[in-house]
Design a protein around this motif. Structure first.
Motif, mmCIF file in Angstrom:
data_model
loop_
_atom_site.group_PDB
_atom_site.id
_atom_site.type_symbol
_atom_site.label_atom_id
_atom_site.label_comp_id
_atom_site.label_asym_id
_atom_site.label_seq_id
_atom_site.Cartn_x
_atom_site.Cartn_y
_atom_site.Cartn_z
ATOM 1 N N PRO A 147 -5.347 1.963 -4.244
ATOM 2 C CA PRO A 147 -4.084 1.350 -3.797
ATOM 3 C C PRO A 147 -2.901 2.169 -4.312
ATOM 4 N N ASP A 148 -1.737 1.956 -3.702
ATOM 5 C CA ASP A 148 -0.530 2.659 -4.130
ATOM 6 C C ASP A 148 0.133 1.884 -5.252
ATOM 7 N N ILE A 149 -0.103 0.577 -5.266
ATOM 8 C CA ILE A 149 0.487 -0.282 -6.290
ATOM 9 C C ILE A 149 -0.324 -1.572 -6.334
ATOM 10 N N ALA A 150 -0.333 -2.218 -7.494
ATOM 11 C CA ALA A 150 -1.091 -3.470 -7.619
ATOM 12 C C ALA A 150 -0.265 -4.537 -8.327
ATOM 13 N N LEU A 151 -0.432 -5.773 -7.866
ATOM 14 C CA LEU A 151 0.237 -6.919 -8.479
ATOM 15 C C LEU A 151 -0.849 -7.725 -9.166
ATOM 16 N N LEU A 152 -0.705 -7.947 -10.453
ATOM 17 C CA LEU A 152 -1.696 -8.721 -11.197
ATOM 18 C C LEU A 152 -1.126 -10.023 -11.726
ATOM 19 N N ASP A 153 -2.008 -10.991 -11.908
ATOM 20 C CA ASP A 153 -1.567 -12.277 -12.430
ATOM 21 C C ASP A 153 -1.431 -12.108 -13.937
ATOM 22 N N GLY A 154 -0.283 -12.488 -14.474
ATOM 23 C CA GLY A 154 -0.074 -12.338 -15.907
ATOM 24 C C GLY A 154 1.121 -11.438 -16.183
ATOM 25 N N SER A 155 1.405 -11.246 -17.431
ATOM 26 C CA SER A 155 2.537 -10.416 -17.817
ATOM 27 C C SER A 155 2.251 -8.932 -17.896
ATOM 28 N N PRO A 176 0.466 2.330 -10.544
ATOM 29 C CA PRO A 176 1.689 1.526 -10.647
ATOM 30 C C PRO A 176 1.299 0.045 -10.556
ATOM 31 N N THR A 177 1.756 -0.765 -11.493
ATOM 32 C CA THR A 177 1.410 -2.194 -11.474
ATOM 33 C C THR A 177 2.609 -3.087 -11.799
ATOM 34 N N VAL A 178 2.496 -4.325 -11.320
ATOM 35 C CA VAL A 178 3.542 -5.320 -11.544
ATOM 36 C C VAL A 178 2.846 -6.571 -12.079
ATOM 37 N N GLY A 179 3.430 -7.161 -13.104
ATOM 38 C CA GLY A 179 2.852 -8.381 -13.664
ATOM 39 C C GLY A 179 3.557 -9.598 -13.066
ATOM 40 N N VAL A 180 2.774 -10.554 -12.575
ATOM 41 C CA VAL A 180 3.331 -11.765 -11.973
ATOM 42 C C VAL A 180 2.754 -12.983 -12.701
ATOM 43 N N ALA A 181 3.578 -13.607 -13.529
ATOM 44 C CA ALA A 181 3.121 -14.775 -14.292
ATOM 45 C C ALA A 181 3.835 -16.043 -13.849
ATOM 46 N N LYS A 182 3.222 -17.171 -14.123
ATOM 47 C CA LYS A 182 3.814 -18.453 -13.728
ATOM 48 C C LYS A 182 4.630 -19.063 -14.861
ATOM 49 N N SER A 183 4.483 -18.520 -16.039
ATOM 50 C CA SER A 183 5.284 -19.035 -17.151
ATOM 51 C C SER A 183 5.627 -17.894 -18.099
ATOM 52 N N LEU A 184 6.643 -18.131 -18.892
ATOM 53 C CA LEU A 184 7.138 -17.113 -19.818
ATOM 54 C C LEU A 184 6.347 -17.056 -21.127
ATOM 55 N N LEU A 185 5.839 -15.882 -21.435
ATOM 56 C CA LEU A 185 5.056 -15.696 -22.664
ATOM 57 C C LEU A 185 5.986 -15.508 -23.853
ATOM 58 N N LEU A 265 3.809 -17.703 -4.815
ATOM 59 C CA LEU A 265 3.185 -16.436 -5.177
ATOM 60 C C LEU A 265 3.329 -15.383 -4.091
ATOM 61 N N PRO A 266 3.522 -14.132 -4.494
ATOM 62 C CA PRO A 266 3.644 -13.031 -3.523
ATOM 63 C C PRO A 266 2.311 -12.985 -2.762
ATOM 64 N N GLU A 267 2.336 -12.592 -1.504
ATOM 65 C CA GLU A 267 1.133 -12.566 -0.687
ATOM 66 C C GLU A 267 -0.093 -11.894 -1.324
ATOM 67 N N PRO A 268 0.042 -10.725 -1.897
ATOM 68 C CA PRO A 268 -1.141 -10.065 -2.498
ATOM 69 C C PRO A 268 -1.820 -10.930 -3.552
ATOM 70 N N THR A 269 -1.026 -11.456 -4.462
ATOM 71 C CA THR A 269 -1.568 -12.295 -5.528
ATOM 72 C C THR A 269 -2.067 -13.639 -4.989
ATOM 73 N N ARG A 270 -1.379 -14.153 -4.020
ATOM 74 C CA ARG A 270 -1.770 -15.441 -3.437
ATOM 75 C C ARG A 270 -3.135 -15.319 -2.757
#
Length: 287
Positions: A147-155, A176-185, A265-270
């Motif tokens: 992949p060119d970039i990945a979105l992962l669940d978490g920080s 290249p990665t992006v962290g997507v969390a549902k709450s603040l760590l 949630l963003p489509e990839p993560t969803r």
DNA sequence: GCGACAG
DNA sequence: ATCTTGTCGC
């Protein structure tokens, strides 16, 4: 895909102390600025360069895979030049972690893979990647393309040592990665998050004393409102987005918002979340 | 000792 | 994350 830094592969047998020191090394190897091969604005399909055909694939994706499932579909034809975006999420079955990866191109699912690995350690805030990392890397290994970039669940960078799960995986694969969390760590929002924020809004999260590797005040991520109720008194809590590797905080949020499709949630993560959940049934048996 | 924290 | 009923809103 190939592991670029074997020395960073998460090892659940390490002592807590060694895990933390490894995270400090990972944070130093991480790049929290843009180093992408793609345009963040075109990450999730249609945009300014809107193409043409659209078909929400439903019956085109199949299933396969076992103790290390995999299944690739090469049909969906979205702009062949648009970036390959990966969504990653985990679910659990007994003492096993199921990591699911979904690859999207122009909003269409072009490939999926999942891997099952036994969970070795309990969940400990700050050490999540050592619990789920092995399964994630196994799933990535099953992909037929990178992949060119990945979105992962978490920080990602929003972490005590700036090495959350998105950063750990990104640096290990040099992806290249992006962290997507549902709450603040950890970290401090520049504005209160206890109010209703409009769709598309973003509130910077800055490092505080809890982020021991960064100077206080550093912009380490954002609270992003990917979805919001319009005519209601109730409101949706924002998503917490942070750079994993090779992306800046602003770009990480741009990507999350560009992938928003009417859901929190963003489509990839969803889609990865749903896939990880759907796969659980089949996994239960093969155990 | 108290506080406190992704999934 | 996981276990679950009801409830709200579009």
């Amino acid at each position: 895909m190939r592991i670029v830094h074997p020395e960073f592969v998460p090892d659940a047998s390490l002592s807590r102390e060694d895990m933390e020191s490894l995270q400090r090394e990972i944070a130093e190897a991480a790049v929290f600025e843009d180093d992408l091969s793609v345009d963040p604005a075109a990450v999730c399909g249609d945009d300014a360069a809107a193409t043409d055909d659209e078909q929400t694939s439903l019956a085109d994706v199949d299933a396969s895979g076992d103790a290390d499932g995999e299944d690739s579909e090469d049909d969906a034809d979205a702009p062949a030049d648009s970036p390959l975006v990966a969504g990653v999420d985990q679910s659990f079955v007994d003492d096993h972690a199921v990591s699911a990866v979904v690859l999207l191109r122009g909003g269409e699912v072009v490939e999926r893979a999942y891997a099952v690995e036994p969970v070795e350690i309990p969940y400990v805030p700050g050490l999540l990647s050592f619990r789920e990392g092995t399964a994630i890397l196994s799933a990535f290994d099953l992909l037929s393309r990178d992949p060119d970039i990945a979105l992962l669940d978490g920080s990602g960078r929003i972490h005590f040592r700036e090495a959350g799960i998105a950063t750990h995986i990104g640096v290990t694969l040099d992806l290249p990665t992006v962290g997507v969390a549902k709450s603040l760590l950890c970290g401090t929002p520049r504005e209160s998050l206890d109010r209703k924020l409009p769709q598309g809004a973003r509130v910077a999260i800055e490092a505080d004393a809890d982020v021991e590797t960064a100077e206080p005040g550093t912009h380490i991520g954002d609270a992003v409102q990917t979805r919001q109720f319009e005519n209601s008194d109730r409101y949706v809590n924002p998503l917490i987005v942070s750079p994993g590797h090779r992306v800046s905080a602003d770009t990480a949020s741009d990507v999350a918002l560009a992938c928003a499709s009417g859901y929190k949630l963003p489509e990839p993560t969803r889609l990865a979340d749903k896939y990880a959940d759907d796969v659980k049934a089949d996994v239960r048996e093969n155990l």
